[in-house]
Design a protein around this motif. Structure first.
Motif, PDB file in Angstrom:
ATOM      1  N   ARG A  76       0.838  -1.211   0.000  1.00  0.00           N
ATOM      2  CA  ARG A  76       0.000   0.000   0.000  1.00  0.00           C
ATOM      3  C   ARG A  76       0.867   1.254   0.000  1.00  0.00           C
ATOM      4  NH1 ARG A  76      -5.319  -0.793   3.674  1.00  0.00           N
ATOM      5  NH2 ARG A  76      -6.134   0.702   2.192  1.00  0.00           N
ATOM      6  N   ILE A  77       0.408   2.238  -0.764  1.00  0.00           N
ATOM      7  CA  ILE A  77       1.109   3.524  -0.846  1.00  0.00           C
ATOM      8  C   ILE A  77       0.099   4.661  -0.883  1.00  0.00           C
ATOM      9  CG2 ILE A  77       3.089   2.566  -2.107  1.00  0.00           C
ATOM     10  CD1 ILE A  77       1.850   4.059  -4.615  1.00  0.00           C
ATOM     11  N   VAL A  78       0.593   5.863  -0.691  1.00  0.00           N
ATOM     12  CA  VAL A  78      -0.155   7.069  -1.012  1.00  0.00           C
ATOM     13  C   VAL A  78       0.268   7.395  -2.441  1.00  0.00           C
ATOM     14  CG1 VAL A  78      -0.505   9.499  -0.474  1.00  0.00           C
ATOM     15  CG2 VAL A  78      -0.142   7.847   1.386  1.00  0.00           C
ATOM     16  N   PRO A  79      -0.660   7.302  -3.399  1.00  0.00           N
ATOM     17  CA  PRO A  79      -0.269   7.431  -4.807  1.00  0.00           C
ATOM     18  C   PRO A  79       0.028   8.876  -5.211  1.00  0.00           C
ATOM     19  CG  PRO A  79      -2.633   7.298  -4.653  1.00  0.00           C
ATOM     20  CD  PRO A  79      -2.102   7.114  -3.246  1.00  0.00           C
ATOM     21  N   PRO A  80       0.814   9.035  -6.273  1.00  0.00           N
ATOM     22  CA  PRO A  80       1.010  10.375  -6.830  1.00  0.00           C
ATOM     23  C   PRO A  80      -0.342  10.903  -7.327  1.00  0.00           C
ATOM     24  CG  PRO A  80       2.533   8.796  -7.824  1.00  0.00           C
ATOM     25  CD  PRO A  80       1.564   8.025  -7.000  1.00  0.00           C
ATOM     26  N   ALA A  81      -0.653  12.131  -7.040  1.00  0.00           N
ATOM     27  CA  ALA A  81      -1.969  12.688  -7.375  1.00  0.00           C
ATOM     28  C   ALA A  81      -2.274  12.628  -8.871  1.00  0.00           C
ATOM     29  CB  ALA A  81      -2.066  14.130  -6.875  1.00  0.00           C
ATOM     30  N   ALA A  82      -1.283  12.903  -9.702  1.00  0.00           N
ATOM     31  CA  ALA A  82      -1.520  12.977 -11.148  1.00  0.00           C
ATOM     32  C   ALA A  82      -1.841  11.625 -11.776  1.00  0.00           C
ATOM     33  CB  ALA A  82      -0.306  13.598 -11.840  1.00  0.00           C
ATOM     34  N   THR A  83      -1.344  10.535 -11.173  1.00  0.00           N
ATOM     35  CA  THR A  83      -1.552   9.198 -11.754  1.00  0.00           C
ATOM     36  C   THR A  83      -2.201   8.246 -10.750  1.00  0.00           C
ATOM     37  OG1 THR A  83       0.714   8.626 -11.166  1.00  0.00           O
ATOM     38  CG2 THR A  83       0.338   9.390 -13.423  1.00  0.00           C
ATOM     39  N   LYS A  84      -3.001   8.803  -9.885  1.00  0.00           N
ATOM     40  CA  LYS A  84      -3.631   8.043  -8.808  1.00  0.00           C
ATOM     41  C   LYS A  84      -4.346   6.794  -9.316  1.00  0.00           C
ATOM     42  CE  LYS A  84      -6.331   9.175  -4.726  1.00  0.00           C
ATOM     43  NZ  LYS A  84      -7.052  10.237  -4.029  1.00  0.00           N
ATOM     44  N   HIS A  85      -5.050   6.919 -10.434  1.00  0.00           N
ATOM     45  CA  HIS A  85      -5.838   5.802 -10.983  1.00  0.00           C
ATOM     46  C   HIS A  85      -4.977   4.593 -11.346  1.00  0.00           C
ATOM     47  CE1 HIS A  85      -4.436   7.978 -14.519  1.00  0.00           C
ATOM     48  NE2 HIS A  85      -4.654   6.873 -15.214  1.00  0.00           N
ATOM     49  N   LEU A  86      -3.732   4.800 -11.721  1.00  0.00           N
ATOM     50  CA  LEU A  86      -2.851   3.692 -12.092  1.00  0.00           C
ATOM     51  C   LEU A  86      -2.482   2.813 -10.903  1.00  0.00           C
ATOM     52  CD1 LEU A  86      -0.404   5.500 -14.536  1.00  0.00           C
ATOM     53  CD2 LEU A  86      -2.341   4.019 -15.116  1.00  0.00           C
ATOM     54  N   TYR A  87      -2.518   3.381  -9.726  1.00  0.00           N
ATOM     55  CA  TYR A  87      -2.100   2.666  -8.525  1.00  0.00           C
ATOM     56  C   TYR A  87      -3.246   1.944  -7.814  1.00  0.00           C
ATOM     57  CZ  TYR A  87       2.381   4.832  -9.213  1.00  0.00           C
ATOM     58  OH  TYR A  87       3.584   5.200  -9.753  1.00  0.00           O
ATOM     59  N   ARG A  88      -4.473   2.084  -8.334  1.00  0.00           N
ATOM     60  CA  ARG A  88      -5.629   1.415  -7.729  1.00  0.00           C
ATOM     61  C   ARG A  88      -5.614  -0.053  -8.153  1.00  0.00           C
ATOM     62  NH1 ARG A  88     -10.249   3.126  -5.271  1.00  0.00           N
ATOM     63  NH2 ARG A  88      -9.792   5.247  -5.867  1.00  0.00           N
ATOM     64  N   ASN A  89      -5.568  -0.961  -7.166  1.00  0.00           N
ATOM     65  CA  ASN A  89      -5.514  -2.391  -7.468  1.00  0.00           C
ATOM     66  C   ASN A  89      -6.913  -2.994  -7.456  1.00  0.00           C
ATOM     67  OD1 ASN A  89      -6.205  -3.026  -4.742  1.00  0.00           O
ATOM     68  ND2 ASN A  89      -4.055  -2.874  -4.145  1.00  0.00           N
ATOM     69  N   LYS A  90      -6.997  -4.307  -7.634  1.00  0.00           N
ATOM     70  CA  LYS A  90      -8.303  -4.966  -7.732  1.00  0.00           C
ATOM     71  C   LYS A  90      -9.094  -4.924  -6.429  1.00  0.00           C
ATOM     72  CE  LYS A  90      -6.272  -9.522  -6.964  1.00  0.00           C
ATOM     73  NZ  LYS A  90      -5.940 -10.789  -7.586  1.00  0.00           N
ATOM     74  N   LYS A  91      -8.430  -4.608  -5.317  1.00  0.00           N
ATOM     75  CA  LYS A  91      -9.140  -4.475  -4.037  1.00  0.00           C
ATOM     76  C   LYS A  91      -9.494  -3.017  -3.754  1.00  0.00           C
ATOM     77  CE  LYS A  91      -7.263  -8.670  -2.077  1.00  0.00           C
ATOM     78  NZ  LYS A  91      -6.559  -9.303  -0.977  1.00  0.00           N
ATOM     79  N   HIS A  92      -9.318  -2.175  -4.760  1.00  0.00           N
ATOM     80  CA  HIS A  92      -9.667  -0.751  -4.702  1.00  0.00           C
ATOM     81  C   HIS A  92      -8.854   0.037  -3.683  1.00  0.00           C
ATOM     82  CE1 HIS A  92     -12.814  -1.678  -7.506  1.00  0.00           C
ATOM     83  NE2 HIS A  92     -13.277  -2.616  -6.673  1.00  0.00           N
ATOM     84  N   ALA A 113      10.070  -4.007  -8.072  1.00  0.00           N
ATOM     85  CA  ALA A 113       9.157  -3.148  -7.314  1.00  0.00           C
ATOM     86  C   ALA A 113       8.969  -1.818  -8.028  1.00  0.00           C
ATOM     87  CB  ALA A 113       9.692  -2.940  -5.899  1.00  0.00           C
ATOM     88  N   LYS A 114       8.534  -1.876  -9.278  1.00  0.00           N
ATOM     89  CA  LYS A 114       8.404  -0.625 -10.032  1.00  0.00           C
ATOM     90  C   LYS A 114       7.060  -0.439 -10.716  1.00  0.00           C
ATOM     91  CE  LYS A 114      10.597  -2.469 -14.229  1.00  0.00           C
ATOM     92  NZ  LYS A 114      11.705  -2.284 -15.156  1.00  0.00           N
ATOM     93  N   TYR A 115       6.144  -1.381 -10.551  1.00  0.00           N
ATOM     94  CA  TYR A 115       4.873  -1.289 -11.256  1.00  0.00           C
ATOM     95  C   TYR A 115       3.741  -0.898 -10.321  1.00  0.00           C
ATOM     96  CZ  TYR A 115       7.202  -3.468 -15.195  1.00  0.00           C
ATOM     97  OH  TYR A 115       8.050  -3.732 -16.235  1.00  0.00           O
ATOM     98  N   PRO A 116       2.826  -0.047 -10.809  1.00  0.00           N
ATOM     99  CA  PRO A 116       1.683   0.342  -9.976  1.00  0.00           C
ATOM    100  C   PRO A 116       0.731  -0.828  -9.750  1.00  0.00           C
ATOM    101  CG  PRO A 116       1.476   1.281 -12.183  1.00  0.00           C
ATOM    102  CD  PRO A 116       2.824   0.609 -12.107  1.00  0.00           C
ATOM    103  N   GLY A 117      -0.142  -0.676  -8.760  1.00  0.00           N
ATOM    104  CA  GLY A 117      -1.054  -1.741  -8.352  1.00  0.00           C
ATOM    105  C   GLY A 117      -2.005  -2.239  -9.416  1.00  0.00           C
ATOM    106  N   SER A 118      -2.262  -1.451 -10.445  1.00  0.00           N
ATOM    107  CA  SER A 118      -3.180  -1.890 -11.503  1.00  0.00           C
ATOM    108  C   SER A 118      -2.539  -2.892 -12.459  1.00  0.00           C
ATOM    109  CB  SER A 118      -3.685  -0.681 -12.303  1.00  0.00           C
ATOM    110  OG  SER A 118      -2.596  -0.045 -12.968  1.00  0.00           O
TER     111      SER A 118
END
Length: 150
Positions: A76-92, A113-118
């Motif tokens: 879990r992370i606090v995502p970058p604001a500009a690309t927040k949607h990319l870091y949302r995983n299947k558990k939301h 360890a370089k890919y966002p949760g999506s």
């Protein structure tokens, strides 16, 4: 702790320095840790190390020719604001999808360890260096154990 930033005040208090000083030194400390990873995290890349790892897995549960156990986990992370949607995983929740390979002793031998949760686990493996080694035939008669649990 690194993803939230809230640890800096506590860390500074424990270290007896100001939060701005802690913040200034943090990148240097992280760079030092990162510089040590090749010495401590390495996939079995010689015949001797590969044979040792294969024997270790065989002794555990009679798995022949295994060089590692692989799986991904979401951190879990606090995502970058500009690309927040990319870091949302299947558990939301927001995360980074981290792939790790361990040897028969449970020691990490490779980590991505370089890919966002999506990003799906299979995509990460398809694009990692270890997969390329298997594709190029550098790990003949070798397998990775994969978890099928979700």
């Amino acid at each position: 702790m690194l993803t939230s930033g809230s640890f800096q005040t506590t860390g500074a208090l424990v270290a007896g320095i100001s939060q701005p000083s802690f913040s200034a030194f943090l990148p240097k400390v992280l760079d030092a840790i990162i510089s040590l990873t090749p010495r401590h995290i390495s996939f079995p890349n010689t015949q001797l190390k590969q044979q040792e790892t294969k024997q270790g897995f065989y002794q555990i549960n009679c798995f022949p020719h295994v060089l590692g156990a692989i799986d991904c986990t979401h951190v879990r992370i606090v995502p970058p604001a500009a690309t927040k949607h990319l870091y949302r995983n299947k558990k939301h929740t927001h995360s980074i999808n981290v792939q790790a390979i361990v040897d028969h002793r449970g020691l990490i031998t490779n980590i991505v360890a370089k890919y966002p949760g999506s990003v799906h686990d299979a995509f990460i493996f398809r694009h990692c260096t270890i997969n390329q080694h298997f594709q190029d035939g550098l790990n003949e008669m070798a397998y990775l154990l994969v978890s099928t649990e979700t």
